[in-house]
Design a protein around this motif. Structure first.
Motif, PDB file in Angstrom:
ATOM      1  N   THR A 123       0.830  -1.210   0.000  1.00  0.00           N
ATOM      2  CA  THR A 123       0.000   0.000   0.000  1.00  0.00           C
ATOM      3  C   THR A 123       0.862   1.257   0.000  1.00  0.00           C
ATOM      4  O   THR A 123       0.635   2.187  -0.781  1.00  0.00           O
ATOM      5  N   GLU A 124       1.871   1.293   0.878  1.00  0.00           N
ATOM      6  CA  GLU A 124       2.742   2.464   0.937  1.00  0.00           C
ATOM      7  C   GLU A 124       3.508   2.650  -0.365  1.00  0.00           C
ATOM      8  O   GLU A 124       3.667   3.769  -0.864  1.00  0.00           O
ATOM      9  N   THR A 125       3.998   1.558  -0.932  1.00  0.00           N
ATOM     10  CA  THR A 125       4.734   1.642  -2.189  1.00  0.00           C
ATOM     11  C   THR A 125       3.848   2.179  -3.301  1.00  0.00           C
ATOM     12  O   THR A 125       4.272   3.018  -4.098  1.00  0.00           O
ATOM     13  N   LEU A 126       2.600   1.705  -3.341  1.00  0.00           N
ATOM     14  CA  LEU A 126       1.660   2.160  -4.364  1.00  0.00           C
ATOM     15  C   LEU A 126       1.380   3.648  -4.217  1.00  0.00           C
ATOM     16  O   LEU A 126       1.392   4.402  -5.210  1.00  0.00           O
ATOM     17  N   VAL A 127       1.138   4.101  -2.984  1.00  0.00           N
ATOM     18  CA  VAL A 127       0.839   5.515  -2.747  1.00  0.00           C
ATOM     19  C   VAL A 127       2.047   6.393  -3.094  1.00  0.00           C
ATOM     20  O   VAL A 127       1.923   7.410  -3.779  1.00  0.00           O
ATOM     21  N   LEU A 128       3.245   5.980  -2.640  1.00  0.00           N
ATOM     22  CA  LEU A 128       4.448   6.764  -2.896  1.00  0.00           C
ATOM     23  C   LEU A 128       4.780   6.818  -4.382  1.00  0.00           C
ATOM     24  O   LEU A 128       5.171   7.867  -4.904  1.00  0.00           O
ATOM     25  N   ASN A 129       4.604   5.699  -5.076  1.00  0.00           N
ATOM     26  CA  ASN A 129       4.864   5.682  -6.521  1.00  0.00           C
ATOM     27  C   ASN A 129       3.880   6.568  -7.274  1.00  0.00           C
ATOM     28  O   ASN A 129       4.244   7.230  -8.245  1.00  0.00           O
ATOM     29  N   THR A 130       2.613   6.556  -6.812  1.00  0.00           N
ATOM     30  CA  THR A 130       1.606   7.410  -7.447  1.00  0.00           C
ATOM     31  C   THR A 130       1.943   8.875  -7.264  1.00  0.00           C
ATOM     32  O   THR A 130       1.871   9.671  -8.208  1.00  0.00           O
ATOM     33  N   ILE A 131       2.329   9.255  -6.042  1.00  0.00           N
ATOM     34  CA  ILE A 131       2.701  10.650  -5.771  1.00  0.00           C
ATOM     35  C   ILE A 131       3.950  11.024  -6.551  1.00  0.00           C
ATOM     36  O   ILE A 131       4.036  12.122  -7.130  1.00  0.00           O
ATOM     37  N   ARG A 132       4.920  10.109  -6.597  1.00  0.00           N
ATOM     38  CA  ARG A 132       6.164  10.379  -7.340  1.00  0.00           C
ATOM     39  C   ARG A 132       5.866  10.573  -8.821  1.00  0.00           C
ATOM     40  O   ARG A 132       6.427  11.469  -9.469  1.00  0.00           O
ATOM     41  N   LYS A 133       4.968   9.755  -9.371  1.00  0.00           N
ATOM     42  CA  LYS A 133       4.598   9.876 -10.776  1.00  0.00           C
ATOM     43  C   LYS A 133       3.906  11.210 -11.041  1.00  0.00           C
ATOM     44  O   LYS A 133       4.186  11.886 -12.053  1.00  0.00           O
ATOM     45  N   GLU A 134       2.997  11.605 -10.123  1.00  0.00           N
ATOM     46  CA  GLU A 134       2.297  12.879 -10.287  1.00  0.00           C
ATOM     47  C   GLU A 134       3.271  14.046 -10.224  1.00  0.00           C
ATOM     48  O   GLU A 134       3.135  15.029 -10.974  1.00  0.00           O
ATOM     49  N   GLN A 135       4.277  13.954  -9.340  1.00  0.00           N
ATOM     50  CA  GLN A 135       5.254  15.025  -9.233  1.00  0.00           C
ATOM     51  C   GLN A 135       6.091  15.131 -10.509  1.00  0.00           C
ATOM     52  O   GLN A 135       6.385  16.228 -10.984  1.00  0.00           O
ATOM     53  N   LEU A 136       6.468  13.970 -11.062  1.00  0.00           N
ATOM     54  CA  LEU A 136       7.240  13.972 -12.303  1.00  0.00           C
ATOM     55  C   LEU A 136       6.420  14.549 -13.452  1.00  0.00           C
ATOM     56  O   LEU A 136       6.934  15.314 -14.278  1.00  0.00           O
ATOM     57  N   GLU A 137       5.144  14.173 -13.509  1.00  0.00           N
ATOM     58  CA  GLU A 137       4.270  14.708 -14.553  1.00  0.00           C
ATOM     59  C   GLU A 137       4.087  16.215 -14.391  1.00  0.00           C
ATOM     60  O   GLU A 137       4.069  16.955 -15.380  1.00  0.00           O
TER      61      GLU A 137
END
Length: 347
Positions: A123-137
């Motif tokens: 769950t934490e990995t999924l949330v962090l990856n989603t936030i990281r992806k949004e920041q990169l975008e």
């Protein structure tokens, strides 16, 4: 990102404190006189299993090191019952006691907290990856937006300096006024247009300054008929969004324009801003493309709209052969809406 990780740590702390309280309360309610050491042993075992496996997953999740993972997982399973067995109040220190309780813990407690640790890690990995992806975008969008804005300054400056050069060459008395107007325009472009949005009245003033600068080329009455309906003070808009449309209207119009030949309409209604510009087409440009080769104009506007107003705009371009009309409708321009968006982007 660090803020999200801090939130996760606080969630872990809260859940474990609540879980410890509930376990102790249940054992105490069952009338067990040794509820405190039993609770301590149970919680220590649960913590050991959960976080040993949690950090093991952090190190090996998504990596092709299954052998190392399973060897260390076996070590966690074999050693995890020790806190519960050692701290159990009925511990007699004999092998019979150890062999009686050890397999029970391995079969019942360990699998539960192995699963919970896996669930928490995923769950934490999924949330962090989603936030990281949004920041990169977001960074990519901001980089592209900065590039698109950087195209505006030299493009606009190039065209305007050509006009001023003509006035100076002809020794026109309006040349000094043109230089002052250009200075005002450049001040806005350099110092104010870096914001995500600007008050609509400021953008209107910018357009009016540009129209005034262009009007110096014409001796007759104002060639631009600018009409505004609604209350501009209630709106904010992305800066430098309309200038290309206005530039195109001048560029593709006949050399000689009648008063009011270029019609600009702006309407502010509820939470929608409508901008329409129409210009006559010169006789030698009736077969022109939307934008001449090497131009920036409409393509720049379209890209900026996609970045700054995705799903919130509608752009229509009509070339009738006699007139060229661009209609732009933007939703979500009300001041309060943009204040919220600006705060979200800031955070």
């Amino acid at each position: 990102m660090q803020r999200v990780k801090k939130i996760f740590r606080l969630v872990h702390l809260f859940v474990w404190l609540l879980f410890t309280f509930l376990v102790g309360l249940q054992l105490y309610a069952d009338g067990l006189s040794y509820w405190l050491p039993l609770t301590t042993g149970f919680i220590l075992t649960a913590l050991f299993v959960f976080y040993s496996h949690f950090h093991l997953l952090t190190k090996y999740l998504g990596k092709k090191k299954r052998r190392e993972y399973f060897l260390k997982l076996a070590g966690i399973v074999l050693t995890s019952p020790l806190p519960f067995v050692i701290l159990h109040p009925k511990n007699s220190g004999t092998w019979d006691f150890f062999l009686g309780y050890y397999p029970i813990v391995v079969i019942t407690i360990v699998p539960i907290f192995l699963f919970l640790s896996w669930l928490a890690r995923v769950t934490e990995t999924l949330v962090l990856n989603t936030i990281r992806k949004e920041q990169l975008e977001k960074q990519a969008a901001e980089t592209e937006l900065h590039y698109l804005k950087s195209q505006i300054n030299p493009h606009f400056l190039f065209n305007t300096l050509n006009n001023i050069h003509t006035l100076v060459y002809k020794q026109a008395p309006t040349a000094p006024e043109a230089v002052l107007r250009l200075a005002s325009l450049m001040r806005y472009m350099i110092y104010e247009s870096n914001a995500i949005t600007v008050p609509l009245p400021r953008e209107i003033n910018y357009l009016q300054d540009y129209i005034g600068l262009q009007q110096l080329r014409y001796k007759n009455s104002a060639v631009v008929d600018l009409t505004i309906h609604g209350v501009p003070e209630t709106c904010e808009i992305a800066p430098l969004l309309f200038i290309h449309l206005l530039e195109n209207a001048y560029k593709h119009s006949p050399a000689r324009l009648e008063p009011g030949a270029i019609k600009v309409r702006m309407e502010i209604k509820a939470n929608t801003l409508t901008f329409q510009i129409q210009n006559p087409i010169g006789s030698n440009q009736k077969k022109m493309e939307v934008e001449e080769p090497g131009g920036i104009g409409l393509a720049n506007v379209q890209k900026r709209l996609q970045i700054q107003y995705p799903g919130q705009h509608r752009l229509e371009i009509v070339n009738s052969g006699e007139t060229f009309t661009v209609s732009l409708e933007i939703n979500g321009t009300h001041t309060h809406v943009h204040e919220s968006e600006t705060q979200l982007l800031h955070h």
